[in-house]
Design a protein around this motif. Structure first.
Motif, PDB file in Angstrom:
ATOM      1  N   LEU A 100       0.841  -1.188   0.000  1.00  0.00           N
ATOM      2  CA  LEU A 100       0.000   0.000   0.000  1.00  0.00           C
ATOM      3  C   LEU A 100       0.881   1.243   0.000  1.00  0.00           C
ATOM      4  CD1 LEU A 100      -1.989  -2.270   1.132  1.00  0.00           C
ATOM      5  CD2 LEU A 100      -3.260  -0.355   2.140  1.00  0.00           C
ATOM      6  N   ASP A 101       0.403   2.292  -0.638  1.00  0.00           N
ATOM      7  CA  ASP A 101       1.161   3.536  -0.709  1.00  0.00           C
ATOM      8  C   ASP A 101       0.979   4.310   0.593  1.00  0.00           C
ATOM      9  OD1 ASP A 101       2.519   5.803  -1.332  1.00  0.00           O
ATOM     10  OD2 ASP A 101       1.208   6.443  -2.967  1.00  0.00           O
ATOM     11  N   MET A 102       1.896   4.108   1.528  1.00  0.00           N
ATOM     12  CA  MET A 102       1.822   4.756   2.840  1.00  0.00           C
ATOM     13  C   MET A 102       2.992   5.724   3.030  1.00  0.00           C
ATOM     14  SD  MET A 102      -0.842   3.166   3.975  1.00  0.00           S
ATOM     15  CE  MET A 102      -0.868   3.643   5.688  1.00  0.00           C
ATOM     16  N   GLU A 103       3.561   6.183   1.922  1.00  0.00           N
ATOM     17  CA  GLU A 103       4.826   6.911   1.977  1.00  0.00           C
ATOM     18  C   GLU A 103       4.784   8.118   2.905  1.00  0.00           C
ATOM     19  OE1 GLU A 103       8.172   8.580  -1.159  1.00  0.00           O
ATOM     20  OE2 GLU A 103       6.395   7.530  -1.864  1.00  0.00           O
ATOM     21  N   GLU A 104       3.651   8.841   2.904  1.00  0.00           N
ATOM     22  CA  GLU A 104       3.584  10.047   3.720  1.00  0.00           C
ATOM     23  C   GLU A 104       3.494   9.735   5.211  1.00  0.00           C
ATOM     24  OE1 GLU A 104       0.666  12.820   2.468  1.00  0.00           O
ATOM     25  OE2 GLU A 104       1.378  12.927   0.408  1.00  0.00           O
ATOM     26  N   MET A 105       3.137   8.490   5.555  1.00  0.00           N
ATOM     27  CA  MET A 105       3.051   8.107   6.964  1.00  0.00           C
ATOM     28  C   MET A 105       4.266   7.336   7.443  1.00  0.00           C
ATOM     29  SD  MET A 105      -0.920   7.008   7.586  1.00  0.00           S
ATOM     30  CE  MET A 105      -0.669   6.966   9.371  1.00  0.00           C
ATOM     31  N   VAL A 106       5.057   6.831   6.532  1.00  0.00           N
ATOM     32  CA  VAL A 106       6.157   5.944   6.914  1.00  0.00           C
ATOM     33  C   VAL A 106       7.190   6.667   7.776  1.00  0.00           C
ATOM     34  CG1 VAL A 106       8.169   4.727   5.987  1.00  0.00           C
ATOM     35  CG2 VAL A 106       5.904   4.258   5.072  1.00  0.00           C
ATOM     36  N   ARG A 123      -6.857   8.505  12.269  1.00  0.00           N
ATOM     37  CA  ARG A 123      -7.664   9.215  11.271  1.00  0.00           C
ATOM     38  C   ARG A 123      -6.946   9.234   9.923  1.00  0.00           C
ATOM     39  NH1 ARG A 123      -8.502  15.154  12.954  1.00  0.00           N
ATOM     40  NH2 ARG A 123      -6.458  15.385  11.990  1.00  0.00           N
ATOM     41  N   ARG A 124      -5.649   9.504   9.960  1.00  0.00           N
ATOM     42  CA  ARG A 124      -4.869   9.528   8.723  1.00  0.00           C
ATOM     43  C   ARG A 124      -4.733   8.114   8.134  1.00  0.00           C
ATOM     44  NH1 ARG A 124      -1.060  13.079   6.625  1.00  0.00           N
ATOM     45  NH2 ARG A 124      -0.470  12.345   4.551  1.00  0.00           N
ATOM     46  N   LEU A 125      -4.569   7.134   9.007  1.00  0.00           N
ATOM     47  CA  LEU A 125      -4.432   5.750   8.553  1.00  0.00           C
ATOM     48  C   LEU A 125      -5.688   5.290   7.820  1.00  0.00           C
ATOM     49  CD1 LEU A 125      -2.556   3.249   8.679  1.00  0.00           C
ATOM     50  CD2 LEU A 125      -3.740   2.601  10.776  1.00  0.00           C
ATOM     51  N   ILE A 126      -6.839   5.603   8.365  1.00  0.00           N
ATOM     52  CA  ILE A 126      -8.109   5.228   7.734  1.00  0.00           C
ATOM     53  C   ILE A 126      -8.250   5.923   6.379  1.00  0.00           C
ATOM     54  CG2 ILE A 126     -10.622   5.457   7.941  1.00  0.00           C
ATOM     55  CD1 ILE A 126     -10.194   5.048  11.002  1.00  0.00           C
ATOM     56  N   THR A 127      -7.835   7.181   6.315  1.00  0.00           N
ATOM     57  CA  THR A 127      -7.883   7.918   5.043  1.00  0.00           C
ATOM     58  C   THR A 127      -7.000   7.253   3.993  1.00  0.00           C
ATOM     59  OG1 THR A 127      -8.316  10.004   6.201  1.00  0.00           O
ATOM     60  CG2 THR A 127      -7.464  10.150   3.954  1.00  0.00           C
ATOM     61  N   GLU A 128      -5.788   6.864   4.388  1.00  0.00           N
ATOM     62  CA  GLU A 128      -4.867   6.222   3.442  1.00  0.00           C
ATOM     63  C   GLU A 128      -5.419   4.878   2.965  1.00  0.00           C
ATOM     64  OE1 GLU A 128      -2.191   7.447   2.088  1.00  0.00           O
ATOM     65  OE2 GLU A 128      -2.147   9.300   3.244  1.00  0.00           O
ATOM     66  N   ILE A 129      -6.063   4.136   3.854  1.00  0.00           N
ATOM     67  CA  ILE A 129      -6.665   2.852   3.479  1.00  0.00           C
ATOM     68  C   ILE A 129      -7.791   3.077   2.473  1.00  0.00           C
ATOM     69  CG2 ILE A 129      -8.056   0.921   4.346  1.00  0.00           C
ATOM     70  CD1 ILE A 129      -6.383   1.104   6.941  1.00  0.00           C
ATOM     71  N   GLU A 130      -8.594   4.116   2.707  1.00  0.00           N
ATOM     72  CA  GLU A 130      -9.680   4.440   1.768  1.00  0.00           C
ATOM     73  C   GLU A 130      -9.121   4.821   0.404  1.00  0.00           C
ATOM     74  OE1 GLU A 130     -11.721   7.544   3.783  1.00  0.00           O
ATOM     75  OE2 GLU A 130     -13.058   6.196   4.890  1.00  0.00           O
ATOM     76  N   VAL A 137      -6.387  -7.422   3.565  1.00  0.00           N
ATOM     77  CA  VAL A 137      -6.679  -8.169   4.788  1.00  0.00           C
ATOM     78  C   VAL A 137      -5.506  -7.972   5.747  1.00  0.00           C
ATOM     79  CG1 VAL A 137      -7.177 -10.405   5.814  1.00  0.00           C
ATOM     80  CG2 VAL A 137      -8.001  -9.894   3.505  1.00  0.00           C
ATOM     81  N   LEU A 138      -5.754  -7.270   6.845  1.00  0.00           N
ATOM     82  CA  LEU A 138      -4.733  -7.059   7.871  1.00  0.00           C
ATOM     83  C   LEU A 138      -4.763  -8.244   8.827  1.00  0.00           C
ATOM     84  CD1 LEU A 138      -2.675  -5.365   9.483  1.00  0.00           C
ATOM     85  CD2 LEU A 138      -4.616  -4.233  10.583  1.00  0.00           C
ATOM     86  N   ILE A 139      -3.643  -8.961   8.932  1.00  0.00           N
ATOM     87  CA  ILE A 139      -3.560 -10.153   9.771  1.00  0.00           C
ATOM     88  C   ILE A 139      -2.814  -9.816  11.060  1.00  0.00           C
ATOM     89  CG2 ILE A 139      -2.669 -12.507   9.926  1.00  0.00           C
ATOM     90  CD1 ILE A 139      -2.923 -12.599   6.825  1.00  0.00           C
ATOM     91  N   LEU A 140      -3.494  -9.996  12.181  1.00  0.00           N
ATOM     92  CA  LEU A 140      -2.912  -9.737  13.493  1.00  0.00           C
ATOM     93  C   LEU A 140      -2.715 -11.075  14.195  1.00  0.00           C
ATOM     94  CD1 LEU A 140      -5.106  -6.666  14.550  1.00  0.00           C
ATOM     95  CD2 LEU A 140      -2.852  -6.654  13.463  1.00  0.00           C
ATOM     96  N   GLU A 161     -14.707   2.160  10.780  1.00  0.00           N
ATOM     97  CA  GLU A 161     -14.525   3.304   9.888  1.00  0.00           C
ATOM     98  C   GLU A 161     -13.783   3.006   8.591  1.00  0.00           C
ATOM     99  OE1 GLU A 161     -13.082   6.748  11.930  1.00  0.00           O
ATOM    100  OE2 GLU A 161     -14.243   6.330  13.744  1.00  0.00           O
ATOM    101  N   THR A 162     -13.216   1.824   8.456  1.00  0.00           N
ATOM    102  CA  THR A 162     -12.539   1.502   7.197  1.00  0.00           C
ATOM    103  C   THR A 162     -13.556   0.990   6.174  1.00  0.00           C
ATOM    104  OG1 THR A 162     -12.006  -0.664   8.141  1.00  0.00           O
ATOM    105  CG2 THR A 162     -10.275   1.011   8.175  1.00  0.00           C
ATOM    106  N   PRO A 163     -13.209   1.046   4.881  1.00  0.00           N
ATOM    107  CA  PRO A 163     -14.156   0.600   3.846  1.00  0.00           C
ATOM    108  C   PRO A 163     -14.351  -0.915   3.860  1.00  0.00           C
ATOM    109  CG  PRO A 163     -12.034   1.173   2.878  1.00  0.00           C
ATOM    110  CD  PRO A 163     -11.965   1.591   4.308  1.00  0.00           C
TER     111      PRO A 163
END
Length: 889
Positions: A100-106, A123-130, A137-140, A161-163
């Motif tokens: 995933l393109d998370m460059e601005e958060m990395v 809030r920013r993480l949810i926006t990036e996921i959207e 699928v996030l595996i914990l 809140e995620t899609p």
């Protein structure tokens, strides 16, 4: 200076990689199909006790999804992941690792989001996921090891809140406390439990892969009841489970312990047994660590003799250099060691601590020491890294991770660690706790003469004073500097740079602005020598405030851009430091006449972020001053009132007396404008009691503003008003407070306009024009119709030389040229972005640009992405073409 990250000090890469068991995994197509059918759910639960093959199953399913183009970030949790920001850091890095393109958060994630609130990060993480708009699928894995209500709350928010394209799979021994029953009942979650995970007879046959007779196999299967780990143990023991009765399976741990003792461990020689028992103290291990802990350079050779136990020894990386024991096996070994040889555990853990510290992993080093309650060792690690200065060199998050290993009840035994905890409390806005701990530690160690303790105590005491707005006056400051020179020898650059910054804050508060540039130069140099990016950032913040106070908006803008760039590159796009600097940027925009109602809305929205983060009186007052007057200029008195209330809340929580007084001054005008005259007069009477003698009190900015407001509201006699305006204008001129001086002269013009004193109007207006022309400062006229009208009518009578910059300024204003924001186009890119763009135009590659500008490749990519966005292009050639068209190159 290169990008700074303490990633290597806390981040374990193998935690975001799926495990790679050393044994053949049984194919379980029926469960893979069940999991695939569950993809439409937001939450998938795989819940069963240890030994049911949960992780192996999920790994198989993940491989299938990845082959189909589904992003499957993996995160194996442990007991150290209970803190929200660390959890979100791992999630962000796992998402990036999965594509995933998370460059601005990395950048922020690599620093553990140390300077950003959880609310902002998620809030920013949810926006990036959207924005990713892809099946994920996030595996914990091993979720049961966390046991944190804080993490449970974050998971619930992600589910909510995620899609729909984003699902979470939780692999755990116990059902997490996230309202699973409600989620299942509402069709948002599905659970695979113990009954689902038991091996069928066919799966068991495949797992054992032996020549057991049908009778022996049936007996074996009945005894194991399809429990995967028991079947695997049977394979290791060649099916020799005949001696175990089915009743032993009633307690799975007893069964495992009995089997491992009789079938596995007892079959080993003493050297092999001790190797397993002693290394069970290690969360993960490699050859170097094992040799050090066991005090034998050849200890790792024993590992090579344990090939029969590959089912229990799990590689943690692709290279096969790091390993861990299967949880069941490791728990059994450690419990056996605790019972048979408890005295050796402390030595093993301390040697593990020693190795990790030597290899640049102080958090794990501290963790091992804390495990055996060697808090003195923990304290030595923290003070050896610099004590409170760790925050300036490694970041707030790093300090949090270290300090959590020392219980609060132990702090009294380690005064320098207590001082470090005091500073962390201050940075987190917990000022009452900070003051209590500081005072208690000071009293307990009042006779201590240790130089390092005295330095820590002095510097953190000054920093705490800044956060609580307890500022030394001029004489106290001079005494403090003399004490530093005479009593504290060999003080390091970082400590001295910090002391210079506290001196700058004191000078701001006391209205001593003339020498700030010299002290700032020294602070910049010392912070660079001390290697503190955070300290350097604060220097840029102080430089911006100093430039604002002198009406040097161009310099203030440069300092702000440098601070923003440094904050984004090193602490992330959502860091608290960025919000702090953004407040100053907003103030520059307002006073330079470029702000509009939309800027006001954005500022009001950002107040929640500013309130949660690091800040002090000068920053808060600068933001409030600009925001309030922009709202007032647009007659948005409700917004102005709401803004004051927000800052009053900050002043009350943080005990900021000067900010509280500043809010009171502004509230007087609001109450007057909304016709609450009784309240306005009450406040005005309190403001009239302010002393105006020289030297100034520490709330001199409130004094300046109160004189201006009382004059504009005509709430004092004309004689008193004129006397105060002239007296304080003289003082602001004397101390080079140009920004406040211009505002006083502006109000003096307004005062004479109301009195219709033509000659005084002409003289004062001439003075104001000359000042504003020097600073290119249009605000005093921009929202002031009477003053603008006077400028129109008196233009030719002002005592201004023809062709001089005063008349040029007047004509520029009256013609409306100052409203032309074409110059903003040239400022669309930051300083660093313009540097990257210039090298890009010369045909340099990303790697070459990184080397040229002393940046990482990822940072260059980050800047290019911003450039493309700002120029509305998608390719390198297009960026160069558009930049030339806009005059940027």
């Amino acid at each position: 200076m290169q990008d700074v990250s303490y990633l290597d000090n806390w981040f374990i890469p193998s935690k975001i990689e799926p495990e790679r068991p050393n044994i053949k995994i049984v194919d379980r197509p029926r469960l893979i199909e069940e999991l695939t059918d569950a993809l439409s759910n937001k939450l998938i639960l795989v819940i069963a006790p240890a030994g049911f093959g949960k992780s192996s199953l999920v790994s198989q399913w993940r491989e299938k999804l990845v082959s189909e183009g589904v992003a499957c970030p993996w995160f194996s949790l442990d007991e150290n992941d209970f803190e929200g920001r660390q959890f979100l850091s791992y999630i962000t890095l796992a998402l990036a690792n999965a594509g995933l393109d998370m460059e601005e958060m990395v950048v922020g994630a690599k620093n553990g989001f140390s300077d950003t609130s959880e609310r902002v990060v998620i809030r920013r993480l949810i926006t990036e996921i959207e924005m990713a708009d892809m099946r994920c699928v996030l595996i914990l894995d091993d979720y049961h090891r966390v046991c944190s209500p804080q993490i449970d709350a974050l998971i619930k928010q992600l589910i909510k809140e995620t899609p729909r394209s984003f699902s979470i799979l939780i692999n755990s021994r116990t059902v997490p406390d996230i309202d699973c029953a409600t989620l299942i009942a509402s069709g948002l979650a599905v659970e695979l439990g113990t009954d689902n995970l038991r091996l069928t007879k066919d799966e068991a046959i495949e797992a054992i892969d032996s020549n057991l007779s049908e009778t022996d196999f049936s007996s074996l299967y009945d005894k194991t009841e399809g429990w995967p780990v028991a079947v695997q143990l049977a394979k290791l023991g060649s099916g020799n489970l005949r001696d175990f009765s089915a009743g032993k399976l009633g307690n799975s741990n007893n069964f495992i312990a009995s089997y491992l003792t009789e079938q596995v461990v007892d079959a080993l020689d003493d050297e092999e047994k001790n190797f397993l028992l002693y290394t069970s103290t290690l969360e993960r291990f490699n050859e170097s660590l094992v040799n050090h802990v066991l005090e034998n350079d050849n200890a790792w050779m024993t590992m090579e003799k344990l090939s029969a136990l590959t089912a229990f020894i799990i590689p943690m990386d692709k290279e096969g250099s790091w390993y861990r024991y299967h949880h069941l096996f490791g728990e059994y070994l450690y419990e056996s060691l605790r019972k048979s040889a408890p005295a050796v555990i402390s030595g093993l853990c301390l040697r593990a601590s020693e190795w990790h510290l030597q290899n640049g992993q102080p958090i794990e080093a501290t963790s091992y020491a804390a495990r055996v309650k060697e808090y003195g060792r923990c304290a030595d690690i923290i003070t050896g890294l610099g004590g409170w200065k760790i925050i300036l060199t490694q970041g707030i998050g790093f300090m949090r991770k270290l300090l959590r290993f020392i219980p609060e009840t132990e702090l009294q035994n380690f005064p320098r660690v207590a001082i470090a905890r005091t500073y962390l409390y201050s940075k987190d806005g917990e000022l009452q706790q900070a003051r209590f701990l500081f005072d208690a530690t000071s009293w307990q160690n009042r006779s201590c003469s240790d130089t390092e303790w005295l330095q820590d105590h002095l510097l953190v005491g000054q920093l705490l004073g800044i956060y609580q707005d307890i500022i030394p006056n001029e004489n106290e400051l001079a005494a403090l500097m003399e004490q530093t020179t005479t009593e504290l020898h060999d003080i390091d650059s970082l400590s001295l740079g910090t002391l210079k910054c506290t001196e700058i804050n004191s000078l701001f508060a006391n209205g001593r602005l003339k020498n700030i540039e010299t002290i700032l130069e020294s602070a910049f140099m010392l912070m660079r020598q001390g290697g503190s990016v955070l300290g350097l950032n604060y220097c840029y913040v102080h430089a911006c405030v100093a430039a604002l106070f002198k009406c040097d908006f161009e310099n203030a803008d440069v300092q702000t851009k440098m601070a923003l760039e440094l904050a984004e590159n090193n602490f992330g796009a959502d860091s608290g430091l960025k919000y702090l600097v953004s407040t100053l940027k907003f103030a520059i925009t307002v006073w330079s006449g470029r702000a509009d109602k939309n800027d006001l809305k954005v500022f009001m929205t950002s107040l929640a972020d500013l309130e949660e983060h690091d800040g002090w009186a000068e920053i808060y007052m600068t933001g409030l001053d600009a925001g309030y007057h922009l709202a007032a200029a647009n007659s948005e008195w409700a917004t102005a009132y709401a803004m004051i209330e927000r800052y009053e809340s900050v002043a009350a929580i943080r005990e900021l007396t000067r900010l509280k007084q500043f809010c009171l001054v502004l509230k007087c005008e609001v109450e007057f404008k909304v016709n609450h005259m009784h309240n306005a007069r009450y406040i005005a009477n309190k403001l009239k009691e302010m002393p105006t003698e020289y030297p100034w009190p520490k709330n001199w900015q409130s004094h300046v503003l109160s004189v201006i407001k009382l004059s504009s509201l005509q709430m004092e006699s004309d004689d008193v008003t004129e006397e105060k305006l002239l007296a304080i204008a003289q003082k602001t001129d004397l101390i080079n407070a140009n920004f406040h001086h211009v505002r006083l002269i502006t109000e003096l013009c307004n005062f004479y306009l109301r009195q219709d004193k033509r000659e005084k109007i002409r003289t004062t207006l001439t003075q104001l024009v000359e000042l504003c022309a020097d600073y290119d400062f249009f605000w005093p006229f921009q929202f002031n119709p009477p003053l603008k009208s006077a400028l129109y009518s008196m233009r030719d009578t002002l005592n201004l030389p023809e062709g001089g910059k005063g008349l040029v300024f007047v004509d520029k204003f009256l013609s409306g040229q100052f409203e032309n924001h074409g110059a903003d186009q040239l400022n669309i890119l930051s300083l660093r972005e313009r540097q990257v763009l210039t090298h890009l135009a010369h045909g340099m590659s990303n790697k070459a640009i990184a080397i040229q500008l002393d940046l990482t490749d990822n940072t260059v990519k980050f800047h290019l992405k911003n450039i493309y966005t700002k120029l509305s292009v998608s390719r390198r050639g297009e960026a160069v073409f558009e930049a030339k068209r806009m005059g940027l190159l």
